[in-house]
Design a protein around this motif. Structure first.
Motif, PDB file in Angstrom:
ATOM      1  N   UNK A 164      42.201 -48.797  16.464  1.00 27.37           N
ATOM      2  CA  UNK A 164      42.266 -48.155  17.644  1.00 27.37           C
ATOM      3  C   UNK A 164      42.339 -46.481  17.399  1.00 27.37           C
ATOM      4  N   UNK A 165      41.364 -45.686  17.679  1.00 29.77           N
ATOM      5  CA  UNK A 165      41.382 -44.402  17.227  1.00 29.77           C
ATOM      6  C   UNK A 165      42.052 -43.594  18.187  1.00 29.77           C
ATOM      7  N   UNK A 200      53.047 -42.146  15.636  1.00 31.40           N
ATOM      8  CA  UNK A 200      52.745 -42.989  16.726  1.00 31.40           C
ATOM      9  C   UNK A 200      52.204 -44.328  16.243  1.00 31.40           C
ATOM     10  N   UNK A 251      55.927 -51.933  17.952  1.00 36.42           N
ATOM     11  CA  UNK A 251      55.963 -52.558  19.462  1.00 36.42           C
ATOM     12  C   UNK A 251      54.885 -53.832  19.517  1.00 36.42           C
ATOM     13  N   UNK A 274      51.767 -53.866  19.212  1.00 33.37           N
ATOM     14  CA  UNK A 274      50.316 -53.543  19.451  1.00 33.37           C
ATOM     15  C   UNK A 274      49.286 -53.530  18.184  1.00 33.37           C
ATOM     16  N   UNK A 322      55.259 -49.710  25.544  1.00 37.06           N
ATOM     17  CA  UNK A 322      53.750 -49.823  25.145  1.00 37.06           C
ATOM     18  C   UNK A 322      52.778 -48.860  25.685  1.00 37.06           C
ATOM     19  N   UNK A 323      51.438 -48.949  24.950  1.00 38.75           N
ATOM     20  CA  UNK A 323      50.468 -48.202  25.870  1.00 38.75           C
ATOM     21  C   UNK A 323      50.210 -48.369  27.497  1.00 38.75           C
ATOM     22  N   UNK A 365      52.681 -46.492  29.044  1.00 37.39           N
ATOM     23  CA  UNK A 365      52.543 -45.268  28.956  1.00 37.39           C
ATOM     24  C   UNK A 365      51.481 -44.566  30.011  1.00 37.39           C
ATOM     25  N   UNK A 390      36.664 -31.798  21.065  1.00 35.55           N
ATOM     26  CA  UNK A 390      36.158 -33.159  20.406  1.00 35.55           C
ATOM     27  C   UNK A 390      36.929 -34.160  20.911  1.00 35.55           C
ATOM     28  N   UNK A 431      39.366 -37.440  20.959  1.00 37.60           N
ATOM     29  CA  UNK A 431      40.100 -38.040  20.194  1.00 37.60           C
ATOM     30  C   UNK A 431      39.642 -39.268  19.464  1.00 37.60           C
ATOM     31  N   UNK A 432      39.171 -40.252  20.035  1.00 41.40           N
ATOM     32  CA  UNK A 432      38.619 -41.507  19.997  1.00 41.40           C
ATOM     33  C   UNK A 432      37.595 -41.404  18.682  1.00 41.40           C
ATOM     34  N   UNK A 433      36.237 -40.986  19.176  1.00 43.57           N
ATOM     35  CA  UNK A 433      35.304 -40.995  18.105  1.00 43.57           C
ATOM     36  C   UNK A 433      34.656 -39.456  17.671  1.00 43.57           C
ATOM     37  N   UNK A 446      55.217 -39.128  23.498  1.00 50.70           N
ATOM     38  CA  UNK A 446      53.818 -39.161  23.503  1.00 50.70           C
ATOM     39  C   UNK A 446      53.437 -38.363  24.975  1.00 50.70           C
ATOM     40  N   UNK A 503      44.324 -35.508  28.529  1.00 49.95           N
ATOM     41  CA  UNK A 503      44.476 -36.060  27.248  1.00 49.95           C
ATOM     42  C   UNK A 503      45.070 -37.505  27.254  1.00 49.95           C
ATOM     43  N   UNK A 545      43.346 -40.849  26.285  1.00 41.36           N
ATOM     44  CA  UNK A 545      43.874 -41.703  25.237  1.00 41.36           C
ATOM     45  C   UNK A 545      44.546 -42.955  25.453  1.00 41.36           C
ATOM     46  N   UNK A 551      42.933 -46.588  24.403  1.00 40.11           N
ATOM     47  CA  UNK A 551      43.888 -47.617  23.390  1.00 40.11           C
ATOM     48  C   UNK A 551      44.430 -48.677  23.901  1.00 40.11           C
ATOM     49  N   UNK A 599      41.432 -51.058  24.274  1.00 36.39           N
ATOM     50  CA  UNK A 599      41.239 -51.753  22.981  1.00 36.39           C
ATOM     51  C   UNK A 599      42.205 -52.846  22.620  1.00 36.39           C
ATOM     52  N   UNK A 600      43.384 -52.316  22.787  1.00 34.33           N
ATOM     53  CA  UNK A 600      44.336 -53.378  22.214  1.00 34.33           C
ATOM     54  C   UNK A 600      44.364 -54.704  23.306  1.00 34.33           C
TER      55      UNK A 600
END
Lengths: 364, 677
Positions: free
Chosen positions: A185-186, A193, A200, A202, B147-148, B151, B188, B190-192, B273, B453, B457, B461, B464-465
């Motif tokens: 996960x980029x 983090x 967590x 994840x 968690x994501x 957030x 740029x 963040x991910x790719x 974060x 951002x 992000x 994320x 994906x998770x």
């Protein structure tokens, strides 16, 4: 503060002059008293390089003849290539300019990033330090680890990563070589983090550099929430990968790879992994003087860093901040740099193709 | 953990640790430095901490902590000066304070606004510190619960504040927020690592625009230019009205609001974060929603100052939680703090889980004590100074403006230390001027920018998770995405959006703006539409396999585009007096100003162009001299004195921060000594 420092440096200068005339050594002629050395790092105040440079600043100032003031200048931007490009344009004038590069500066150089307008071979390395890295798993998965990852290949892994072209290239390539199905996960902001994602639940695979591992993962290991499976290892004098001195009980990636079916410790993939590992870990941070610096100036700096390393308390004050890794000075730093930037073209091409095929990352 | 068994003795031990002349001395020094740094717009805790970083190595641990905590704790207090007095957000933590604080200063009630803000800051800081005392022992599981998806929901809650700040035309507010979101994706990914609206040939754009530049450009530049066009002081009658005692009374009347906002500050600060940039907006939104009489907001409602100021100091206390017990910075200044702590003493203190172990709990609690003490000390100093510094608002603004511009140029220049920073500041400033002129919500734009951002992000994320959790089973996926915290946050967000839309029409965050001319506002709307088209088109070129890099800018551009097109269609039929055509140049203060918009702006363009030719310091000297003589009408002698003091001040600031100034063409050919380099 400044005035007391000036007085102190005058005092030292006085003593140096008396001693100097008595011994009349020409090498003592170089005196930095009252001067200001600017040490530029291509990152902002927040990063690890800032911590690194600020650790050395007072020690270097004390060890240089004439006790010059040493200040750290920050020149962030474009993933550190901006600062490195700037340093490439600096020519020796007064011996008061230093630069500190990091793995993030070496990787774009190795990957032919179009932003790179710098050439490591032009610069004079005077000191280099490194680190290591430890990979770990949650306890339920770690149970299946038997020195190889043969029983761990059918798991779907998630790994919080900062980006495929960063230091994370090394673990990502390692997962691939071991045949682990890892989905990165980029865009995770920091390794810290990434560790939180692991805590967590994840993410279910992670690695940390040595200092962070000791600080934040060892407590997790003690609580039974994480189990280390391998380190990236460390380099011996001849450039062979050996057990990491900070974690002598943990196997290296090389050992795990040898035991795992389908993972080879020779060939293109291995060469590429080893090259990028070397640039990113054991030779991660290097201090440079600019192109054209005369040998006598280089010698003064090298001597100063040797004096820093030889301090009786150096091991004590550095182990918490730099870890138990060798600090290379002078010729050692040169050799370390050579190892860090000499990558066979085939290995380079292998990584560039892999980044493109697996992650769609194209640098141009 | 047993609170009375471990925490109380540790609290007492911590108190002993800090009760020494040396520690208190360093604390006072830190507070003074924090005050000095915070007063300058755009310079905050990051600049202050990097100032002391070189002295940290080997310093006594508690003294070093005192110095740093003292500084970090008072920055959100002292940055209020710039927000209230000049309409310039002193740091990202006090952006919302500008909305009502500055109108109060214009009414001559600067001292009242300041002291209400300081009283709230103090209270918020103390609430933060005491909350921290208990919270830190139980924080670990709570922080891990975020968690994501959680957030992401907090980010969306922050974005929902756009609803209440959108202004009189909700679609315009949404479009402004989308514009902020899209501008925030520049650079740029963040991910790719794909490039958006930038190329490898322009490394500057690759890193995106920095908050300092956008904050100053959107709020400070338009305000300075607008004030400068009217040759008068900030306070209209050059009088100081209600004083500091009134401000403290105002705070006392609103102590419950202050408490609630402080709690909001702590909670948002705790989540790693997110950073502190949203705290003040959420607090402001909450303040507006819970106030019965809403018409005063935007034109000097004291509650609009008390809310955000109570939250932003409390945030520092909350922000220490992830910093201390996870070693993960809650903000930029906390990142330096972590690095600096490693240099202290023998390096034995390392921020992380062990800070909660009995061996280190006294150090941890000494930080809490220091935080509380620094807040008290800083506030007392600030309140003491407020009546005096408020006099700035009675000075003729033309004399103040060039120095302000000098300061924000310097602050912007801290971003990347190159001339492009000034170009970016000028360009964003121009955008800010137009947003202000045509009554597009600037807060909405800024909220969009700040949250761009994290929104991108976290959604990438979390997606994906979540997709791999869904692969394990539907239950696993749903229970990951919709935990109890997420559901509570969704409910709060929905309520806040519904309330917000209903109330937005009553709130003119930036005062009333008349309409009258159809063409010019329509042209601006057209340009914004075009921007959405271009950025959509640009993002669509990213390879499909890097969907994570393109989906967000494309989606946000689409939303913004649709809003704009609907508005353009409505513009055709609406009369020219409709609020849709709001334009400050038609009626009102701006239209009747002594100086035109373009000649005023030309002065700053002049500084910019000259800097690119001869470097910043030489250009600044010429600019200050010319401005004082021609625009302000001073004599040569006085102009020279003002210029000299400006230059000396600038050099001192740069010298103490180890900074060079942007060089120009001249410096390519001639080697000049510092500071001309």
């Amino acid at each position: 503060m400044a005035s007391s420092r000036t007085i102190a440096s005058f005092a030292v200068m006085g003593v140096a002059m008396v001693v100097g005339t008595g011994l009349s050594q020409p090498a003592q002629a170089m005196d930095f008293a009252g001067k200001t050395i600017e040490w530029t790092i291509p990152f902002d105040e927040k990063g690890g390089s800032s911590k690194w440079a600020n650790f050395f600043v007072p020690l270097l100032s004390e060890a240089m003849p004439g006790n010059p003031t040493v200040i750290v200048k920050y020149m962030p931007g474009a993933g550190s290539t901006k600062g490195a490009n700037w340093f490439q344009r600096q020519k020796h004038s007064d011996g008061l300019t230093m630069f500190g590069s990091s793995g993030s500066t070496q990787f774009p150089y190795l990957l032919n990033d179009p932003r790179v307008r710098y050439e490591y071979k032009d610069w004079h390395p005077i000191m280099a330090t490194g680190t290591g890295g430890v990979a770990y798993l949650p306890p339920d998965l770690a149970k299946k680890f038997d020195g190889s990852v043969n029983n761990l290949k059918d798991v779907n892994y998630i790994y919080g990563s900062q980006g495929a072209t960063r230091l994370d290239l090394v673990p990502l390539l390692a997962w691939k070589m071991l045949g682990l199905k890892v989905k990165p996960v980029f865009g995770v902001k920091s390794r810290g983090q990434g560790r939180l994602m692991f805590e967590r639940g994840e993410a279910n695979i992670d690695y940390q550099t040595s200092a962070s591992y000791l600080k934040s993962v060892v407590p997790l290991v003690q609580e039974g929430k994480a189990v280390p499976i391998m380190t990236w290892g460390s380099l011996d004098e001849d450039g062979n990968i050996v057990r990491d001195p900070t974690f002598p009980d943990v196997a290296t990636f090389k050992e795990v790879c040898e035991k795992t079916d389908g993972c080879e410790t020779k060939g293109e993939a291995w060469d590429a992994w080893k090259a990028f590992f070397t640039a990113g870990f054991p030779v991660q941070k290097i201090a440079f003087l600019p192109a054209g610096t005369p040998q006598d100036v280089i010698d003064v700096y090298v001597k100063a860093f040797e004096a820093v390393r030889a301090r009786p308390d150096f091991k004590k004050i550095s182990s918490k901040r730099l870890g138990d890794y060798p600090m290379f000075v002078g010729k050692g730093a040169k050799a370390a740099l050579d190892r860090g930037i000499t990558v066979p073209d085939s290995a380079k091409q292998y990584v560039i193709n892999w980044l493109k095929e697996d992650y769609g990352v194209v640098l141009k | 953990m047993d609170f009375f068994g471990t925490a109380v003795p540790a609290l007492a031990a911590a108190f002993d640790l800090i009760l020494s002349a040396q520690v208190l001395g360093y604390l006072a020094l830190g507070v003074m430095m924090g005050l000095a740094v915070g007063v300058f717009p755009g310079l905050g805790g990051i600049a202050g901490l990097s100032l002391v970083l070189p002295f940290m190595f080997g310093m006594d641990t508690v003294s070093g902590l005192a110095l740093m905590v003292g500084m970090v704790a008072v920055v959100p207090t002292s940055d209020t000066f710039a927000s209230v007095l000049m309409g310039i957000p002193g740091s990202s933590a006090s952006q919302a304070t500008v909305l009502d604080g500055f109108p109060l200063a214009k009414k001559g009630e600067a001292a009242r606004a300041l002291s209400a803000a300081f009283a709230s800051s103090l209270y918020g800081g103390l609430v933060g510190a005491s909350f921290l005392t208990f919270f830190i022992l139980v924080a670990r599981p709570i922080v891990l619960a975020f968690g994501l998806p959680e957030m992401l929901m907090v980010t969306i809650l922050g974005l929902s504040m756009v609803a209440i700040l959108a202004g009189r035309v909700p679609l315009k507010g949404i479009a402004a927020a989308c514009m902020g979101l899209v501008v925030g994706t520049i650079g740029e990914a963040d991910a790719g690592g794909s490039l958006r609206m930038s190329t490898y040939d322009m490394p500057y754009m690759m890193d995106g625009l920095k908050l300092v530049i956008v904050g100053l450009g959107i709020f400070a530049v338009p305000e300075i230019v607008a004030l400068l066009r009217q040759d008068r002081s900030i306070a209209k009658d050059a009088k100081l009205g209600a004083g500091w005692a009134q401000g403290v009374r105002d705070w006392w009347h609103n102590k419950w609001l202050s408490t609630r906002c402080a709690v909001i500050g702590v909670i948002v600060g705790v989540i790693p974060g997110l950073g502190g940039s949203v705290v003040d907006w959420i607090a402001y939104g909450h303040t507006v929603q819970t106030t019965k009489e809403k018409s005063g907001f935007g034109s000097g409602e004291i509650r609009g100052v008390i809310g955000p100021e109570s939250s932003n100091n409390a945030k520092e206390g909350g922000g220490l939680v992830p910093t201390l017990i996870f070693g993960i910075p809650g903000s930029g200044s906390m990142a330096i703090f972590i690095g600096a702590v490693a240099l202290l003493g023998t390096g034995e203190v390392e921020l992380g889980p062990q800070m909660l172990s009995p061996a280190y709990l006294d150090i941890t609690y000494s930080i809490v004590w220091l935080l509380a003490l620094a807040n008290v000390l800083g506030t007392i100093l600030c309140i003491g100074l407020s009546s005096f510094i408020a006099r700035l608002t009675t000075i003729r603004f033309t004399l103040l403006a060039p120095f302000l511009f000098m300061l924000i140029a310097f602050a912007a220049f801290q971003s990347r230390q190159e001339l492009a920073d000034l170009v970016a500041l000028f360009s964003v400033g121009l955008l800010g001027i137009f947003l202000r002129r045509f009554d597009w919500s600037r807060p909405a734009f800024l909220i969009g920018f700040v949250l761009s951002n994290p929104a991108e992000a976290f959604s990438n994320q979390a997606y994906q998770v979540a997709s791999s959790k869904f692969a394990l089973g539907l239950d696993t996926g749903f229970s990951y995405l919709f935990g109890p915290i997420v559901i509570v946050l969704i409910i709060i967000t929905v309520i806040s959006v519904v309330l917000g839309i209903r109330q937005a029409k009553l709130i003119m965050a930036e005062g009333d703006v008349q309409a009258g001319n159809k063409l010019v506002p329509a042209i601006f709307m057209g340009l914004v539409t075009l921007y959405f088209v271009v950025s959509f088109w640009n993002a669509s070129y990213i390879a499909d396999r890097l969907m994570g890099d393109k989906i967000f800018p494309m989606l946000m551009s689409t939303v913004g585009f649709v809003c704009c097109v609907i508005m353009l269609l409505r513009m055709r039929t609406l009369p020219s007096t409709d609020t849709m055509f709001a334009d400050r140049e038609v009626h009102g203060v701006d239209a009747e100003a002594d100086h035109g918009l373009w000649p005023t702006l030309a002065w700053f363009a002049f500084l910019l162009v000259l800097s690119s030719l001869v470097g910043f310091i030489l250009a600044l000297a010429v600019f200050l001299m010319a401005f004082m003589y021609y625009r302000a009408g001073l004599g040569w002698a006085r102009s020279a004195v003002y210029t000299a003091s400006g230059i000396v001040f600038m050099c001192l600031l740069a010298w103490s921060l180890n900074r060079d100034f942007p060089p120009g063409l001249l410096q390519d050919y001639v080697t000049l000594p510092w500071p001309l380099t």
